[in-house]
Write a protein that holds these residues in place. Structure first.
Motif, short mmCIF file in Angstrom:
data_model
loop_
_atom_site.label_atom_id
_atom_site.label_comp_id
_atom_site.label_asym_id
_atom_site.label_seq_id
_atom_site.Cartn_x
_atom_site.Cartn_y
_atom_site.Cartn_z
N SER A 186 -3.15 -11.88 3.01
CA SER A 186 -3.12 -11.59 4.40
C SER A 186 -4.20 -10.08 4.56
CB SER A 186 -2.03 -11.37 5.10
OG SER A 186 -1.34 -12.50 4.89
N GLU A 187 -4.65 -10.02 5.67
CA GLU A 187 -5.25 -8.68 6.08
C GLU A 187 -4.05 -7.60 5.92
OE1 GLU A 187 -5.82 -11.24 7.51
OE2 GLU A 187 -7.99 -11.59 7.97
N PHE A 188 -4.41 -6.59 5.06
CA PHE A 188 -3.61 -5.23 5.20
C PHE A 188 -4.07 -4.14 5.74
CE2 PHE A 188 -1.31 -1.62 3.50
CZ PHE A 188 -0.24 -2.02 3.18
N PHE A 189 -3.64 -3.77 6.91
CA PHE A 189 -4.14 -2.84 7.84
C PHE A 189 -3.84 -1.35 7.57
CE2 PHE A 189 -4.15 -6.60 10.23
CZ PHE A 189 -5.56 -6.59 10.92
N VAL A 190 -4.68 -0.37 7.79
CA VAL A 190 -4.68 1.09 7.72
C VAL A 190 -4.97 1.61 8.70
CG1 VAL A 190 -5.13 2.89 6.06
CG2 VAL A 190 -4.65 0.86 5.03
N ASN A 191 -4.45 2.41 9.60
CA ASN A 191 -4.77 3.07 10.77
C ASN A 191 -5.16 4.57 10.20
OD1 ASN A 191 -4.78 1.39 13.21
ND2 ASN A 191 -2.47 1.43 12.68
N ILE A 192 -6.22 5.25 10.57
CA ILE A 192 -6.62 6.59 9.96
C ILE A 192 -6.91 7.31 11.44
CG2 ILE A 192 -8.02 7.98 8.77
CD1 ILE A 192 -8.59 5.49 6.81
N GLY A 221 0.91 -1.14 0.03
CA GLY A 221 0.11 -0.09 0.01
C GLY A 221 0.79 1.09 -0.06
N ARG A 222 0.24 2.48 -0.76
CA ARG A 222 1.07 3.53 -0.66
C ARG A 222 -0.19 4.77 -0.60
NH1 ARG A 222 6.13 3.40 -2.16
NH2 ARG A 222 6.23 5.61 -2.56
N PHE A 223 0.10 5.70 -0.05
CA PHE A 223 -0.97 6.85 0.04
C PHE A 223 -0.28 8.23 -0.22
CE2 PHE A 223 1.23 7.05 4.16
CZ PHE A 223 1.15 8.38 4.51
N LYS A 224 -1.03 9.25 -0.63
CA LYS A 224 -0.83 10.43 -1.01
C LYS A 224 -1.37 11.42 0.02
CE LYS A 224 -0.06 9.87 -6.09
NZ LYS A 224 -0.33 10.37 -7.22
N GLU A 253 -8.45 3.56 -2.91
CA GLU A 253 -9.43 3.97 -1.88
C GLU A 253 -9.18 5.35 -1.00
OE1 GLU A 253 -12.07 2.18 -0.56
OE2 GLU A 253 -11.70 0.59 -2.05
N HIS A 254 -10.17 5.76 -0.39
CA HIS A 254 -9.76 7.03 0.24
C HIS A 254 -9.81 6.77 1.91
CE1 HIS A 254 -11.08 8.66 -3.58
NE2 HIS A 254 -10.28 9.54 -3.48
N SER A 255 -9.13 7.62 2.36
CA SER A 255 -8.98 7.50 4.09
C SER A 255 -10.09 8.64 4.41
CB SER A 255 -7.60 7.95 4.68
OG SER A 255 -7.35 9.24 4.09
N GLY A 256 -11.30 7.86 4.82
CA GLY A 256 -12.53 8.95 5.05
C GLY A 256 -12.91 8.78 6.60
N TYR A 257 -12.53 7.67 7.22
CA TYR A 257 -12.97 7.35 8.60
C TYR A 257 -11.98 7.09 9.45
CZ TYR A 257 -17.35 7.26 5.86
OH TYR A 257 -18.44 7.33 4.80
N THR A 258 -11.84 7.70 10.55
CA THR A 258 -10.98 7.35 11.77
C THR A 258 -11.23 5.88 12.10
OG1 THR A 258 -11.04 9.68 12.60
CG2 THR A 258 -10.33 8.06 14.07
N GLY A 259 -10.15 5.42 12.54
CA GLY A 259 -10.23 3.95 12.80
C GLY A 259 -9.15 2.93 12.37
N THR A 260 -9.37 1.67 12.41
CA THR A 260 -8.40 0.78 12.09
C THR A 260 -9.15 -0.26 11.04
OG1 THR A 260 -6.99 0.64 14.07
CG2 THR A 260 -6.88 -1.12 12.42
N GLY A 280 -8.67 12.19 4.03
CA GLY A 280 -8.66 12.76 2.87
C GLY A 280 -7.44 12.26 2.17
N CYS A 281 -6.85 11.28 2.38
CA CYS A 281 -5.83 10.72 1.46
C CYS A 281 -6.36 9.85 0.24
CB CYS A 281 -4.60 9.79 2.28
SG CYS A 281 -3.93 10.86 3.45
N GLU A 282 -5.43 9.64 -0.81
CA GLU A 282 -5.66 8.83 -1.69
C GLU A 282 -4.79 7.55 -1.32
OE1 GLU A 282 -5.15 10.06 -5.70
OE2 GLU A 282 -7.14 11.34 -5.72
N ILE A 283 -5.37 6.29 -1.41
CA ILE A 283 -4.55 5.20 -0.89
C ILE A 283 -4.80 4.23 -2.27
CG2 ILE A 283 -4.31 3.46 0.51
CD1 ILE A 283 -6.16 4.97 2.58
N TYR A 284 -3.58 3.70 -2.37
CA TYR A 284 -3.35 2.79 -3.63
C TYR A 284 -2.77 1.38 -3.21
CZ TYR A 284 -4.08 6.79 -6.70
OH TYR A 284 -4.67 8.20 -7.24
N PHE A 285 -3.67 0.41 -3.33
CA PHE A 285 -3.27 -0.85 -2.97
C PHE A 285 -2.81 -1.78 -4.28
CE2 PHE A 285 -6.32 0.52 0.34
CZ PHE A 285 -5.54 0.44 1.49
#
Length: 519
Positions: free
Chosen positions: A512-518, A410-413, A487-494, A433-438
């Motif tokens: 596997s599950e790829f986690f993102v913390n926002i 994963g990468r994000f801007k 995807e977009h980082s729209g909601y606080t959480g894991t 508000g980030c753009e995320i590319y998996f």
């Protein structure tokens, strides 16, 4: 073989605990018991037509045996099988009359049952308890004209053929040619759910000093048991393995075949993984090929242990898909559970998630305090097994045969520096508000289909109409044949994302599950 079973105690403990989790809860058991007691009271009302024949409502099938499992999806219904056993009938009643009499008394002055009654089944009347998420299949039946129940204190191994006949039932089935003509119940279809239960209890008993009385299965009212014999746990695990492999496929192996062959092959192993491997290796030895005049060829015969005339595989000749699916399941189960004996606990954890489902495996890990087994990629610091067990996470719908690899990167801007993208690690905390590319990588040979699953957690996502995601969806066309997901980082959480590679209708690779913390 000795080295084969030097498997970790942790794996065996996991399997035992998974079996407990797959079992219905005490609350579910008590609700079912309460509902079928109410049905019994309705059918035996004093002064009613049926009351003359002393109707009893008795559980049969997996509820009686103790091998029932909860459905994969929490919103699906439990299926509970009951018998309405009568001790007589009017002399001129045929099967249809008896079946209709049970329905009429069930509905007599009872608006609730009128609303809950489903369409007539071939053998049963079904009451649907939507709020309780289960339904009762009620089989009208009676004791044969000359039968009686008097087993004294005999164990199953001491029962004679006449004893078994004495606890058999004659049942209704509208598909039978004599459904509307035959008044003598001795010419109706025969079934023996209580004889089968007595046999099964004898097979599952690992205490050689304890006698299992057949009478315990003739008038059964099973109480809830949290601790169960190894054979029961083995069968629950095998049934879940089948459900994960085939989902709702109508041709998947039926439970009575799995239960019967497992019980016949069981050699009183106390160790669950050892019992699983041994049963699967020898299960087919308890099936035989016979020549069938009806079909003009040899067919498989899976004999009912209490009725040699009944073949549990009787539908296979007319529906060869059922035979094919059974042997496909058997080979896959052999491979999966034998592989467990050669894995360390962390490897076994990943395999168990894929063959038995994420939720029960993670719950077992949490119950046992085995958090060190968790090997999800980029596991966040605030990780807990409970995180992955959210109810809105859809289970995979395909048969699983994971013979290839799949990994996600994963990468994000960041909005503060939109021109540069940054890699996502376990320590990454992404702003909104980030753009995320998996990007997924896989060694599956083309062609194949790509599916993704995004699961959001946390209060913000829960409170948003669009935020509570958990479904599996087909990949879009964003680059690399669907292996890139934006995807977009729209909601606080894991939150996390998974990728599934499907070839010819079979899931052959899963990330596997790829986690993102926002935050």
């Amino acid at each position: 073989m000795e080295n084969l079973f030097k498997t970790s105690t942790k794996i065996n403990d996991l399997l035992e605990n998974i079996g407990q989790i797959l079992d219905i809860t005490q609350a579910q058991h008590e609700t079912v018991e309460k509902r079928y007691t109410a049905v019994a009271n309705q059918l035996s009302q004093e002064g009613s037509l049926l009351s003359l024949y002393q109707p009893e409502i008795l559980p049969q099938g997996s509820f009686l045996l103790g091998t029932m499992i909860r459905p994969i999806m929490e919103d699906d219904e439990l299926d509970v099988d009951l018998v309405c056993r009568l001790k007589g009938k009017k002399s001129d009643w045929v099967q249809k009359n008896l079946k209709d009499a049970v329905r009429d008394q069930l509905l007599y002055n009872n608006e609730d049952y009128k609303r809950m009654l489903d369409e007539e089944g071939n053998r049963c009347w079904t009451l649907i308890y939507s709020c309780d998420k289960f339904h009762l299949d009620i089989l009208p039946a009676m004791i044969g004209n000359n039968n009686h129940v008097n087993l004294d204190e005999k164990s199953f191994r001491n029962l004679s053929p006449s004893d078994l006949e004495n606890i058999s039932l004659r049942i209704t089935d509208k598909r039978e040619y004599n459904y509307t003509t035959e008044t003598n119940p001795n010419y109706w279809l025969k079934s023996n759910p209580f004889g089968y239960a007595a046999w099964f209890k004898e097979r599952s008993n690992i205490n050689q000093l304890k006698r299992v009385l057949a009478s315990e299965s003739v008038t059964p009212l099973p109480g809830y048991k949290k601790s169960k014999e190894p054979l029961l746990r083995i069968i629950q695990i095998l049934k879940r393995h089948r459900d994960i492999m085939f989902g709702g496929d109508e041709h998947k192996p039926i439970s009575v075949i799995i239960t019967t062959l497992a019980a016949k092959a069981y050699q009183k192993e106390a160790n669950i993984i050892q019992g699983l491997v041994n049963i699967l290796e020898t299960m087919q030895l308890h099936m035989r090929r016979i020549y069938s005049e009806k079909h003009g060829r040899e067919i498989w015969y899976i004999e009912n242990p209490v009725n040699a005339e009944e073949n549990f595989g009787d539908k296979w000749p007319g529906e060869p898909e059922k035979e094919d699916k059974f042997f496909e399941w058997l080979e896959k189960a052999k491979s999966d559970f034998r592989a467990l004996t050669e894995m360390d606990p962390s490897q076994a954890y990943r395999l168990l998630k894929n063959i038995l489902g994420t939720r029960p495996v993670n719950e077992a890990v949490r119950n046992l305090g085995y958090d060190e087994l968790i090997t999800e990629n980029l596991k966040p610091a605030n990780y807990s097994p409970q995180l992955l067990s959210v109810s809105h996470r859809e289970q995979p719908r395909w048969r699983m045969s994971l013979s290839y690899n799949c990994e996600i990167y994963g990468r994000f801007k960041d909005i503060t520096d939109y021109k540069k993208s940054k890699s996502i690690t376990a320590q990454s905390v992404l702003p909104k508000g980030c753009e995320i590319y998996f990007t997924a990588t896989t060694n599956v040979p083309k062609p194949y289909d790509v599916f993704w699953q995004v699961v959001n957690t946390g209060a913000e996502a829960e409170n948003s109409y669009l935020g509570r995601r958990g479904g599996i969806f087909s990949a879009q066309t964003l680059g690399k044949g669907g292996l890139v997901q934006k995807e977009h980082s729209g909601y606080t959480g894991t939150h996390w994302i998974e990728c599934f590679i499907v070839k010819d209708g079979v899931c052959v690779a899963r990330s596997s599950e790829f986690f993102v913390n926002i935050r």
